[in-house]
Design a protein around this motif. Structure first.
Motif: not given
Length: 230
Positions: A22-46
């Protein structure tokens, strides 16, 4: 003026927390905000960097928020606020951690060449409650908002490859020269900055959703509920 990509990050959508809490900081949530470092080149599109995912597609992602950048110069500020000696790259959930550029020097509408891609600054980031959840600090979202050090979003004008170490070259400065920091401060205090907000509305490259939020802010109809931490 130029900058440099000191780190590049992508993230996958995952679930966090306890579904029965019931606690805000512990409630289940979904996110892609925990991002990991990428050492290779990455394609960026629209729609952003290849492999990067967004959980809340109503408020995040899309062509006008394809790539999220943050200034490395703010890292010491946020580490101190959170009570840490250092924080990892991607701490603000950004795709690009950039040195040499800052909210005070990056302007709405500016066009940057990074690697073989060309990107345009479309709007400031609006920090939401998830950054407070990530760092287990209920005050963090509001602190980012009130400081104006929010980072900024890019739209992609020309697809290409980006990697850490790439130079960020300013190809074109918007003639209005409204910095991300000034835009954020005006948005936070609309009654004192109506003239500047109206100037921002005249920037042709402004993201439509950001334009709409400014119009609502001027009229007093804009809600800050997206930042609310219960």
């Amino acid at each position: 003026m130029s900058g440099k990509i000191v780190s590049l990050q992508i993230g996958k959508v995952k679930s966090y927390g306890d579904k029965d809490s019931k606690d805000f900081l512990e409630k289940q949530w979904e996110s892609g905000s925990f991002k990991e470092v990428v050492d290779t080149q990455v394609w960026v599109g629209k729609l952003g960097l290849a492999g990067d995912e967004v959980a809340d597609k109503i408020h995040h992602g899309g062509e006008e928020k394809a790539v999220f950048a943050n200034s490395y110069e703010n890292y010491e500020i946020w580490a101190n606020f959170l009570g840490f000696k250092t924080i990892p790259f991607g701490a603000l959930s950004e795709n690009l951690t950039i040195s040499g550029l800052h909210e005070s020097s990056v302007c709405l509408g500016d066009i940057h060449k990074i690697g073989s891609a060309v990107l345009q600054v479309s709007q400031p980031r609006k920090p939401c409650w998830k950054i407070s959840k990530r760092w287990n600090n209920k005050k963090f979202t509001n602190e980012i908002y009130t400081s104006g050090l929010t980072g900024w979003y890019y739209r992609v004008l020309e697809d290409g490859f980006i990697k850490a170490g790439d130079k960020v070259e300013v190809l074109l400065r918007d003639e209005a020269k409204v910095s991300i920091l000034d835009a954020n401060r005006a948005f936070a205090n609309p009654s004192k900055n109506r003239e500047l907000l109206e100037k921002i509305l005249n920037i042709p490259s402004l993201a439509p959703s950001y334009r709409a939020s400014i119009e609502k802010r001027i009229s007093g109809e804009f809600s800050l509920e997206y930042m609310k931490v219960d």
